[in-house]
Enzyme design. Structure first.
Site, PDB file in Angstrom:
ATOM      1  N   HIS A 108       0.836  -1.202   0.000  1.00  0.00           N
ATOM      2  CA  HIS A 108       0.000   0.000   0.000  1.00  0.00           C
ATOM      3  C   HIS A 108       0.874   1.257   0.000  1.00  0.00           C
ATOM      4  O   HIS A 108       0.618   2.203  -0.741  1.00  0.00           O
ATOM      5  CB  HIS A 108      -0.919   0.015   1.227  1.00  0.00           C
ATOM      6  N   HIS A 147       1.710  -3.768   9.479  1.00  0.00           N
ATOM      7  CA  HIS A 147       3.093  -3.543   9.074  1.00  0.00           C
ATOM      8  C   HIS A 147       3.914  -2.961  10.212  1.00  0.00           C
ATOM      9  O   HIS A 147       3.399  -2.195  11.030  1.00  0.00           O
ATOM     10  CB  HIS A 147       3.178  -2.569   7.886  1.00  0.00           C
TER      11      HIS A 147
END
Length: 171
Positions: A108, A147
């Site tokens: 992303h 993440h």
């Protein structure tokens, strides 16, 4: 191997710092919306709009650049096989279900910085807004718990590098 352990330790400490923020619940809700903007379908819609508007070179950069970025992304993802925070940390569950198993790098974030760099080349007057959005995509991925911070930093560098390479090649 000691350097990798030091990086991981720093990453975990920084990750927990993010998770300990006072307004984390609100940041997580906002993060879902911001993260959604970098899911991919909006990139396709933007490319179609730019194509209709006559920005053929920009569309070529976006299409071929994303192909390059995705190839490098998948090679890194499969090569490093870094577990996501929910799998790496005993006491943590992420706030969303990630689309794949591994954490490094953040796709992303890579995509967002790729778009920010490319569009900044064509529309420099909005570059601050684009990079602010891209940085918030990276932060949202951390706040959503999918993440570690270095995943997003390397994702940002990957997106920028692929954009710069493709612009240099095609423009």
């Amino acid at each position: 191997m000691n350097i990798l352990q030091n990086i991981h330790t720093f990453d975990v400490q920084t990750f927990y710092w993010f998770m300990a923020r006072k307004h984390r619940a609100r940041l997580t809700r906002i993060g879902r919306a911001i993260s959604f903007t970098a899911d991919g379908p909006l990139y396709v819609a933007a490319a179609i709009i730019f194509w209709i508007a006559g920005y053929d070179t920009l569309v070529a950069v976006l299409v071929f650049g994303f192909l390059l970025e995705r190839i490098v992304y998948f090679v890194l993802k499969r090569g490093f096989k870094r577990n996501r925070p929910a799998d790496a940390l005993d006491d943590f569950c992420s706030f969303i279900i990630p689309s794949d198993q591994f954490s490094f790098p953040s796709g992303h974030t890579s995509g967002a910085f790729f778009i920010a760099y490319c569009l900044s080349e064509w529309f420099p007057s909005v570059n601050m807004m684009l990079y602010f959005w891209a940085a918030n995509v990276g932060l949202s991925r951390i706040f959503l718990g999918v993440h570690f911070p270095t995943d997003t930093v390397i994702g940002a560098l990957l997106g920028i590098a692929c954009a710069a390479f493709m612009i240099g090649l095609l423009v």
